[in-house]
Structures are given as structure tokens and as C-alpha cells.
Scaffold this motif. Structure first.
Motif, short mmCIF file in Angstrom:
data_model
loop_
_atom_site.label_atom_id
_atom_site.label_comp_id
_atom_site.label_asym_id
_atom_site.label_seq_id
_atom_site.Cartn_x
_atom_site.Cartn_y
_atom_site.Cartn_z
N MET A 1 8.26 20.83 14.45
CA MET A 1 8.15 20.88 13.23
C MET A 1 7.29 19.82 12.95
SD MET A 1 9.16 21.99 9.31
CE MET A 1 9.43 24.24 10.00
N LEU A 2 5.74 20.20 12.71
CA LEU A 2 3.95 18.84 12.19
C LEU A 2 4.42 19.46 10.65
CD1 LEU A 2 2.42 18.74 15.00
CD2 LEU A 2 4.37 17.78 15.50
N ALA A 3 4.70 18.24 9.93
CA ALA A 3 4.78 17.97 8.72
C ALA A 3 3.66 16.92 8.11
CB ALA A 3 5.88 17.95 7.66
N THR A 4 2.49 16.84 7.01
CA THR A 4 1.73 16.14 6.80
C THR A 4 2.06 16.08 5.10
OG1 THR A 4 0.22 17.48 6.26
CG2 THR A 4 0.08 15.77 8.34
N ALA A 5 2.60 17.55 4.25
CA ALA A 5 3.45 17.49 3.04
C ALA A 5 4.77 17.97 2.78
CB ALA A 5 1.94 18.19 2.08
N THR A 6 5.79 17.23 1.70
CA THR A 6 7.17 18.62 1.80
C THR A 6 7.33 18.84 0.54
OG1 THR A 6 8.84 16.77 1.92
CG2 THR A 6 7.52 17.34 4.61
N HIS A 7 8.23 19.28 0.30
CA HIS A 7 9.01 19.15 -0.60
C HIS A 7 9.67 18.00 -1.35
CE1 HIS A 7 12.40 19.79 1.24
NE2 HIS A 7 12.82 19.50 0.43
N ASP A 8 9.90 17.13 -0.51
CA ASP A 8 10.43 15.96 -0.77
C ASP A 8 9.19 14.70 -0.57
OD1 ASP A 8 12.87 16.32 -1.37
OD2 ASP A 8 13.08 16.21 0.05
N HIS A 9 8.32 15.35 -0.58
CA HIS A 9 7.19 14.00 -0.41
C HIS A 9 6.91 12.82 -1.43
CE1 HIS A 9 3.95 16.67 -1.04
NE2 HIS A 9 3.66 15.68 -2.19
N LYS A 10 7.08 11.74 -1.13
CA LYS A 10 6.71 10.66 -2.77
C LYS A 10 4.53 10.76 -3.13
CE LYS A 10 10.50 8.56 -1.71
NZ LYS A 10 11.51 9.06 -2.61
N ARG A 11 4.47 11.26 -2.51
CA ARG A 11 2.53 11.76 -2.16
C ARG A 11 1.81 12.24 -1.35
NH1 ARG A 11 4.27 6.19 -4.15
NH2 ARG A 11 4.85 6.65 -2.57
N GLY A 12 0.84 13.43 -2.32
CA GLY A 12 0.29 14.04 -1.35
C GLY A 12 -0.24 13.91 -0.31
N GLU A 13 -1.13 14.72 0.39
CA GLU A 13 -1.02 14.20 2.10
C GLU A 13 -2.01 13.63 1.75
OE1 GLU A 13 -2.94 18.11 4.02
OE2 GLU A 13 -0.41 18.03 4.02
N ASP A 14 -3.37 14.18 0.69
CA ASP A 14 -4.55 13.97 1.03
C ASP A 14 -4.38 12.94 0.03
OD1 ASP A 14 -6.05 15.64 2.44
OD2 ASP A 14 -5.38 16.81 1.09
N LEU A 15 -3.82 12.53 -0.89
CA LEU A 15 -3.61 11.38 -2.44
C LEU A 15 -3.34 10.11 -0.47
CD1 LEU A 15 -1.26 10.86 -5.01
CD2 LEU A 15 -1.35 8.88 -2.72
N ARG A 16 -2.59 10.04 -0.02
CA ARG A 16 -2.03 9.20 1.41
C ARG A 16 -3.35 9.00 1.89
NH1 ARG A 16 2.65 12.53 2.34
NH2 ARG A 16 1.27 13.22 4.67
N ALA A 17 -4.50 10.08 2.12
CA ALA A 17 -5.31 9.51 3.54
C ALA A 17 -6.01 8.74 2.91
CB ALA A 17 -5.60 10.99 3.60
N ARG A 18 -6.13 9.20 1.32
CA ARG A 18 -7.63 8.30 0.42
C ARG A 18 -6.88 6.95 0.08
NH1 ARG A 18 -8.88 9.88 -5.44
NH2 ARG A 18 -9.60 12.07 -4.63
N LEU A 19 -6.22 6.47 0.24
CA LEU A 19 -5.46 4.76 -0.12
C LEU A 19 -5.22 4.55 1.01
CD1 LEU A 19 -2.22 5.63 -2.43
CD2 LEU A 19 -3.99 4.59 -3.08
N LEU B 1 0.80 -0.93 0.04
CA LEU B 1 -0.28 0.76 -0.07
C LEU B 1 0.94 0.64 -0.11
CD1 LEU B 1 -3.47 0.50 -0.03
CD2 LEU B 1 -2.90 0.51 1.90
N LEU B 2 0.71 1.66 -1.02
CA LEU B 2 2.28 3.43 -1.44
C LEU B 2 1.43 3.87 -0.64
CD1 LEU B 2 2.10 3.31 -5.53
CD2 LEU B 2 3.55 1.96 -3.53
N SER B 3 0.71 4.49 0.65
CA SER B 3 0.46 5.02 1.44
C SER B 3 1.33 5.37 2.68
CB SER B 3 -1.00 5.37 1.30
OG SER B 3 -1.57 4.18 2.04
N ARG B 4 2.40 4.21 2.68
CA ARG B 4 3.28 4.09 3.94
C ARG B 4 3.93 3.97 3.57
NH1 ARG B 4 3.22 5.57 8.01
NH2 ARG B 4 4.13 3.08 9.04
N ASN B 5 4.28 4.15 2.25
CA ASN B 5 5.94 4.78 1.57
C ASN B 5 5.97 6.08 1.10
OD1 ASN B 5 5.62 1.40 1.81
ND2 ASN B 5 6.18 1.83 -0.92
N ASP B 6 6.30 6.74 2.26
CA ASP B 6 7.39 7.97 1.74
C ASP B 6 7.67 8.14 3.17
OD1 ASP B 6 7.15 10.90 1.19
OD2 ASP B 6 5.03 10.23 0.79
#
Length: 855
Positions: free
Chosen positions: A527-545, A492-497
Motif C-alpha cells: 500500500m502507498l499512502a500520503t495521508a492516513t487517519h494517524d498523520h500529523k499533517r495533511g499531505e498537501d500541508l507537508r507538500a507546501r512546507l 521543518l515540520l513537514s519531515r515529522n510524521d
């Protein structure tokens, strides 16, 4: 001492297309949203046209493409006028090299070891390779040296000022001044590679230089200087040398001392020789420069599964990958890990568990990209072995095999404090690697592994080797896990970031509470991040997957139906990962009848697909692309998007099924980021839904005009639930919660964190907690694993009967307090021993209650 502690940051990506002046126009919007500080990408002079700024060529100058120092000052003036501050990303590990734009590197190549910059870069001047002794390998040729020379691609030329240089296409390499007179006497024509005599003279001249031009492909095997990961164009700095530290930081220090900058985020801290010492030195210098204020300071640090950031570094925490991992795990159903693993393995024959995939990737990466660094560590330890009669029979070959075994099983980036006794945390991580290495090695290797453990664990006389080992293990971890195994393993790619524990599908409510409590006690300003310039998938893409983790059977059926469509296709792993990306990133506004929109989406996916295939390094890669296989994969992608085909209705139906629950997940992670201990950071544009792909897709320009217009409406979040697809509801939630953070900053920054018991069938599907301080209180109630709890259709609200007979227990000190709903407005409710979930989560699937004075 005053503190520049930020309440909330927004990361802005600055480049020549989005400058300080452009950023200044956003200041009123950012202030209205509730942002306290802009967190910018690097601002020092980078390579021309850089879109990220991490390829610095001149650390003494503010990047002219961004507007230079005047542009920076004007930008900061606009920030200060609105009451905002500035946090800057800095890059102490490396500089961009290989062209003619880095004057330090150019001077180093010109004068070699006698250059004042010889100690600036991490170079082995006493290489065991006689051809590189006292020289620098320059692996910047597009093909082998002999071929490039014979083809006339390497030429002796002159600059407009008359300086002789070696020119290779658009790159120039300096000549040792000792050769100027000889060149002047012979003339340029004598070195013309168009004829044999000229080639011979040119080759002889090149052999006398302080560098050896070489094909880029030999770097992994022969390079005698440390790079950023395996990138030939980024040379590592020796930031541990006081003069290097001061000169590379001088401009940043001056700007900080003048009050233009409020803090820093340190890029790739694990690349440095001694990260703890660097961080403490940086903190000390900032305090010396401005004793009356405290800089905000965080580090980019990837934490292993059982690793925590040491508390004695003098920093405020990490840049937030650990929170990304925690909140993501919390939104996945761990009970379905085995089912999803079996589906992945059965369909692809790839490992069901990430552990096996990572180990194999580490072995390959060591061989492909880091042979030279591995040899350097091996040689250093072999010298140690030869110096002691007890270990003199340990050969270099056996030491190397032992190092490879250890590095293939190490599951943290690195250890610290080389030459000293390991910390308990470092010892635990190394002990796991040692045990795993022994399990996979012959018994005859165990004594070697134990000796390596002693040498690398603080035994006197091995500080240099231990440091080199640590600086090798970090890039191996990054390249093997994030840049290789993450593109091979698709349970499940939402856990690969970045920073994620991909081997762990999900976590529990208790896990999440524990992490929040630990952060408050150790790094409350992290700092608490959910999206960064280096992420593999956007935060809401991961949330959907993440929703797929709740419905493995439905996902298996969808994959089966897709694979039954008769068409030429790539390997099963590449096929199934593509399905996940299509499902996860499908734009909410995209209809099947919009052929132009579908084409735009397919084009974006094609960019991701090429990068994913090459990063996986199985059928193609960056160094030797298999264009035939890539063509098959690309054709498959565009065939899927063919109008009136069988695939698009299937995917749209599946997306519609999981999108509402994915949106709830997106709202939940947003609320948690703003309310749990720590400081929330928002990547540019993620105030609306973020379904971005890997870079450069996630760095596309942002439509801030629509965001300004939406924010100006000042809508109450619950009124936007029916139109949740347009993303305004997410922005409204952010605006309201950050507004309360501005009103009660100490409550969010230092307030107690207390988990609240949940009673009823939803006990493991609700996270509830309070933040409290000096009579102010915040009550947060959010759900997890909601797919089967919603009303169905396109609604993001709960089916009422699922909420009945479920309550949240409040502490006695809150009884009778008047709690106001931040996100729905309306009349305040009176706190009692048990708060029913039904009224709390009826109008919105998330609740934030507050009372500023409930004494």
C-alpha cells in the motif's frame, strides 16, 4: 487461486455519524473516481461513541453503531454491484478495558486467574509485588485510592438484575461470586463509605477481589499487564495463544470465508509477541478458509532508516508510511539541512539534529511511562544472570542501566524471532544501538552491554526476556519519537510524521528510484499512502512546507519579522512551530477580510496547539497540564489573528509566495503514488487539497457532495490549472490516472520500472521513469524543488526558459511509439531518443504519457 489485489483504495472512517449506510451512498462516486476497494476503519464492536474503532470491546460482533452485520452486508452488496471490494482494518494487539462494556475483561476481573479469559490478556499473574500476585492492577481511578475511597467515590451497588458490583462514577467492576453470600448477609449499607466502618468493610471486600483498584497515575510504575503504548484503557492480548487467535478472529474469518471481505490491514503488528509468526498464521488461515482466492494483507509497520520489511511474513507489504517518507524526502532540498538546523537551534536553543532530541525523549519516556515493563525485562535477565556463575554478580540495577542505554539509542521499533539468532538486518540495527550505548556509558558498563547483546541476541534460555524487550522497545519508539520528539523538534515540520526519518531532511532522485525498484522486486502490491487517519499533517500541508527547504533565507526573514512584533509569546520553539503550521495549513480560499473564516482557522489551530504542547511534555502535558502556560500560548495564537494586526499580512504574503510550488508538490506526490510500483491508497477527502492538522482535525466529515459534482464534469486536468486553488485539478488528475489503471491493471501492478536519464540543468530536479509490460508503456515525468522555476504570481506552470535545453532520454524500444498525453489530451506524440521537457511540462507541471499497444 484468484487474487483480490486492489488497484486503488479509499480509506473511510466509520463511526455512528458515518455508518455502513452512509458509506454505501458513496459507492457510485468511488467507482467513477477509479477506486477498486474501500479500505475501512475497524468494523468490530468498539466502545460506545468511538470515532475510530480501535477500542474494540467485543470482537465477536460487527459494531451496531455502524449498522451491525446487516448494515455490513448491505454495504458489501452495494460494493459488489459496482464491482468494488472491501479491505478491513483489524486490531489483534489489544482491546478496550476499564468500563463495563468488555465482557471478557469483566469476567477476568470477576474470577481472576480461574477465568477462561485469564490467558487472553497479557498479564503477569506471578508479579514480584506481593499485593499483585495472582491479581490485576486496575488503574482506573481519577485520584489515589485512599482519597477516592474516603470521598465516597467508590461504592458497592447492585445492577438491575441484583448482581453486586463496585461502582466508580460511570464504571462498574465485578465482585468475586464467592463474596455474594457475605454481601447478602451484611447488606449494602454495611459497605457504605460515608462512615468509617463502611469504608473499612468496603476496603476489606476490595482487597479480596482479583484486582486492585488504583489511581491511573501509578500504572507506569506498577502495572502488571501490557497496554497499547501507555494507555490504561487498552489492554494487550496474547494473540500468540491459539485459542486467543481463533476467538478474536472468528467473526472476521467467517465474513472473509463468506466473501464479504477481500483483505485486511493489521494494526500495530509490532505490539505482538511474534509478528512474523502471527502474519504467517493469518495467511495460512485465510488460505484454509478460501483456497480459491488470495486475500490482500498488509501490516502497519514503521520502518527505520535502513530497515526493510522481511519477505517471509506472508504479507503484501506495509500500509504505506514508508512511501510517505520516501516521497516527502524527495521533495525537500537536503542541501539546506544545516542552514535550517542552525536557524532552529539559534532561535530556540533546542538541538539542531533530531538524533539528540530523540535520545533524550527515549530516556524520559522510559522513566515516565514504561518503568513497570522495564522492570519486568530487568528481573527476567537478572534471574538469568543469577543462574550462571559467570554472570551472577551482574546486579539488577546494572542490567537496568544497560537496558536503558540500549533502548535510548535503538533506532528501529524492535527486533524479531526472539530466542533465535538475529537476522542480518536486526543485528545491524542492534549493533548501532550497542555502539552508541557504549559511547555514552562508562567503560565499566561495556561488559554489561556486551552481555545484554548476547542474551537478547538469541542465546538459549532467554526467549521470554527477549520477547518482552522487543515488546517494550516498540512502544518506547512510538511514544518517544512520534509522540514526543516530533513535537519538540521543529527544523521543518513537514519531515515529522508517522514513519518518517525526521533526522533526514531530503533525499535525491537516485534514492527515490532505488526505493521504487526495491518495492517492485519485494512487495509490488504494498500500500502507498500520503495521508492516513494517524498523520500529523495533511499531505498537501507537508507538500507546501517542503518549499521552505528551498528558501531558508526567506524563511529566516519571515520568522525574524514575526518575532519582532511586540506581544506576549510562548517559548521560541512553540512559537516557531506555530508559524509553520499557520503557513502550511492556511486555507487557499481564506482571505484576510474574512474575519469569521480566520476565527474558524484559529480555532482549529488551537486544537492542534494544545495537543502539540502536551505531547512535547516540556512545559505542559496530558497528565499534569500547565493551564497557565497553555493560556499564554493560546492567547498568543489568537492575538496573531487579531484583525488589522501586523501578523496576518506577513503570513498571507509568505503563503502566497510558496503556495503554487506547494500545489505542484501536491500534484507530484499524487501522480507518483498512482504510477510507481505499489497500490495507491487515498484517505477520505484528499481528492481535493488536504491541509488537515493532527487528529481529530484530519477525521472531520468530508463534503462529498462537492466532490461528486466536480467529478461529474470530467474535466481534462490541464484546463483546471488556472483555477488550481479550488482543488478540482487534483481530483481530475486522480480520476484520469486511476482510469488508466483500470484499463491496464497489470501494467501498473507488475510492469517493469525503469528510470529515465534527464539531460540538462534540471537533471536533479526531474524524476522520469517508464512502466512497461507486454507492449503497454507508461512514461512519467514530474519535477521537484520547483519554487524558483515557476512563472511567479499565482501560477503553477513553469517559466518556459527553465525548460529549454533539457531532455528526457527514452529507451530504444520506444522509438517511434505513439504516446498519448493522459492529462492534457491532444494529439499523440512520436517517441524519439530525446524528448524535450518544454512541450512535456508546458501545459501542466506534470506529465503522464501512455501507449497501450506499442509493439
Amino acid at each position: 487461486m484468484t487474487s483480490a489485489r486492489p488497484r486503488a483504495t479509499m480509506r473511510l472512517q466509520l463511526h455512528k455519524g458515518f455508518t455502513f449506510a452512509d458509506a454505501a451512498t458513496l459507492v457510485p462516486y468511488l467507482s467513477d473516481l477509479g477506486i477498486s476497494h474501500v479500505y475501512s476503519s475497524p468494523i468490530l464492536c468498539a466502545r460506545a461513541g468511538s470515532i475510530h474503532g480501535y477500542d474494540v470491546v467485543d470482537p465477536t460482533t460487527v459494531n451496531p453503531e455502524l449498522g451491525g452485520e446487516k448494515g455490513l452486508r448491505d454495504f458489501v452488496a452495494a460494493l459488489r454491484q459496482a464491482g468494488l471490494g472491501l479491505i478491513v482494518d483489524i486490531v489483534p494487539n489489544h482491546m478496550a478495558v476499564g468500563g463495563s462494556d468488555n465482557l471478557w475483561w469483566r469476567e477476568l476481573l470477576r474470577r481472576g486467574r480461574s477465568s477462561r479469559y485469564a490467558e487472553f490478556f497479557d498479564i503477569d499473574w506471578e508479579s514480584a509485588d506481593a499485593d499483585l500476585f495472582g491479581k490485576v492492577l486496575a488503574p482506573f481511578l481519577g485520584r489515589p485510592y485512599g482519597e477516592a475511597l474516603a470521598a465516597g467515590e467508590i461504592q458497592l451497588a447492585q445492577t438491575p438484575s441484583g448482581e453486586p458490583v463496585i461502582r466508580y462514577f460511570g464504571s462498574e467492576f465485578p465482585i468475586d461470586p464467592a463474596d455474594y453470600a457475605h454481601i447478602a448477609t451484611c447488606g449494602l449499607e454495611a459497605f457504605n463509605p460515608a462512615h468509617p466502618g463502611g469504608r473499612c468493610h468496603l476496603h476489606t471486600l476490595l482487597e479480596r477481589q482479583h484486582y486492585r483498584l488504583a489511581w491511573w497515575g501509578v500504572a507506569g510504575d506498577e502495572i502488571n499487564w501490557r497496554r497499547f503504548f501507555d494507555i490504561n484503557g487498552l489492554a494487550a492480548l496474547r494473540i500468540e495463544v491459539p485459542a486467543v487467535f481463533e476467538e478474536t478472529h472468528a467473526t472476521l474469518f467467517r465474513l472473509y470465508a463468506e466473501g464479504l471481505i477481500d483483505g485486511f490491514r493489521v494494526d500495530h503488528v509490532d505490539g505482538l509477541a511474534d509478528p512474523p509468526r502471527y502474519c504467517r498464521r493469518l495467511r495460512q488461515r485465510l488460505e484454509e478458509l478460501a483456497p480459491d482466492r488470495r486475500a490482500y494483507l498488509v501490516v502497519e509497520k514503521i520502518l527505520g532508516a535502513s530497515e526493510s520489511l522481511p519477505r517471509d511474513w506472508g504479507v503484501d507489504g506495509t500500509s504505506g508510511y514508508d512511501f510517505m517518507n520516501e516521497v516527502s524526502a524527495f521533495q525537500h532540498d537536503a542541501s539546506n539541512a544545516a542552514a535550517l538546523g542552525r536557524l532552529w537551534h539559534d532561535a530556540t536553543q533546542r538541538p539542531a539534529d533530531f538524533e539528540d532530541e530523540e535520545t533524550q525523549a527515549r530516556l524520559e519516556i522510559l522513566q515516565r511511562a514504561f518503568d513497570a515493563q522495564l522492570r519486568e525485562v530487568t528481573e527476567a535477565l537478572h534471574r538469568t544472570a543469577r543462574s550462571d556463575r559467570e554472570t551472577r554478580d551482574l546486579s539488577a540495577a546494572v542490567i537496568r542501566r544497560g537496558l536503558v542505554a540500549l533502548l535510548s539509542h535503538l533506532r528501529v521499533y524492535r527486533g524479531y524471532n526472539a530466542g533465535a539468532e538475529r537476522s542480518a538486518m536486526d543485528q545491524a540495527a542492534f549493533a548501532k544501538a550497542l555502539a552508541a550505548a557504549k559511547r555514552t556509558s562508562p567503560a565499566t558498563m561495556h561488559v554489561v552491554l556486551d552481555q545484554l547483546d548476547r542474551w537478547l541476541g538469541g542465546e538459549a534460555g532467554n526467549e521470554i526476556a527477549a520477547t518482552r524487550f522487543q515488546q517494550l522497545s516498540a512502544p518506547v519508539a512510538a511514544k518517544a519519537a512520534e509522540d514526543t520528539a516530533f513535537y519538540r523538534y521543529g527544523r521543518l515540520l513537514s519531515r515529522n510524521d508517522v514513519g518518517f526519518d525526521a533526522g533526514r531532511l531530503g533525499g535525491s532522485v537516485a534514492d527515490f528510484h532505488r526505493a521504487c525498484a526495491d518495492r517492485l522486486s519485494m512487495f509490488p502490491d504494498a500500500m502507498l499512502a500520503t495521508a492516513t487517519h494517524d498523520h500529523k499533517r495533511g499531505e498537501d500541508l507537508r507538500a507546501r512546507l517542503a518549499v521552505i527547504s528551498e528558501i531558508p533565507d526567506e524563511w529566516a526573514a519571515f520568522v525574524t519579522h514575526c518575532r519582532a512584533i511586540d506581544m506576549a509569546r510562548p517559548d521560541p520553539a512553540d512559537e516557531i512551530m506555530l508559524y509553520q503550521m499557520i503557513v502550511g495549513a492556511w486555507p487557499l480560499e481564506l482571505s484576510l477580510s474574512d474575519e469569521a473564516g480566520c476565527q474558524v482557522f484559529a480555532d482549529r489551530l488551537a486544537g492542534w496547539q494544545q495537543k502539540a504542547l502536551r505531547e512535547a511534555k516540556l512545559r505542559t502535558d496530558w497528565t499534569a497540564p500547565d493551564l497557565g502556560y497553555e493560556g499564554v500560548a493560546r492567547a498568543f495564537l489568537f492575538d496573531l489573528f487579531a484583525p488589522h494586526g501586523h501578523f496576518l499580512p506577513l503570513v498571507r504574503s509568505f503563503v502566497d509566495m510558496i503556495a503554487p510550488a506547494g500545489a505542484v508538490n501536491g500534484l507530484v506526490q499524487t501522480v507518483l503514488k498512482m504510477t510507481v510500483p505499489g497500490m495507491p491508497d487515498f484517505f477520505q477527502g484528499t481528492e481535493f487539497w488536504d491541509y488537515s492538522l493532527v487528529d481529530p482535525d484530519n477525521r472531520r466529515s468530508v463534503d462529498f457532495d462537492s466532490r461528486r459534482e466536480s467529478l461529474a464534469a470530467n474535466a481534462v486536468p490541464h484546463t483546471l490549472a488556472p483555477t488550481w486553488r479550488d482543488g478540482r485539478i487534483k481530483q481530475a488528475v486522480i480520476q484520469h490516472v486511476l482510469g488508466l489503471r483500470r484499463q491496464a491493471p497489470d501494467l501498473f501492478a507488475r510492469g517493469d520500472y525503469s528510470p529515465l536519464p534527464v539531460k540538462g540543468a534540471l537533471e536533479e530536479r526531474i524524476v522520469a521513469f517508464t512502466r512497461s509490460m507486454a507492449g503497454a508503456v507508461l512514461v512519467v515525468v514530474v519535477p521537484r524543488l520547483v519554487h524558483r522555476l515557476l512563472q511567479g504570481g499565482d501560477r503553477i506552470l513553469f517559466e518556459p526558459h527553465h525548460l529549454r535545453d533539457n531532455t528526457v532520454s527514452l529507451p530504444e524500444q520506444l522509438y517511434g511509439a505513439r504516446l498519448q498525453s493522459l492529462l492534457t489530451g491532444g494529439d499523440a506524440m512520436t517517441a524519439q531518443a530525446e524528448l524535450p521537457l518544454q512541450p512535456l511540462l508546458t501545459d501542466l507541471p506534470i506529465t503522464v504519457l501512455y501507449a497501450i499497444d506499442c509493439k
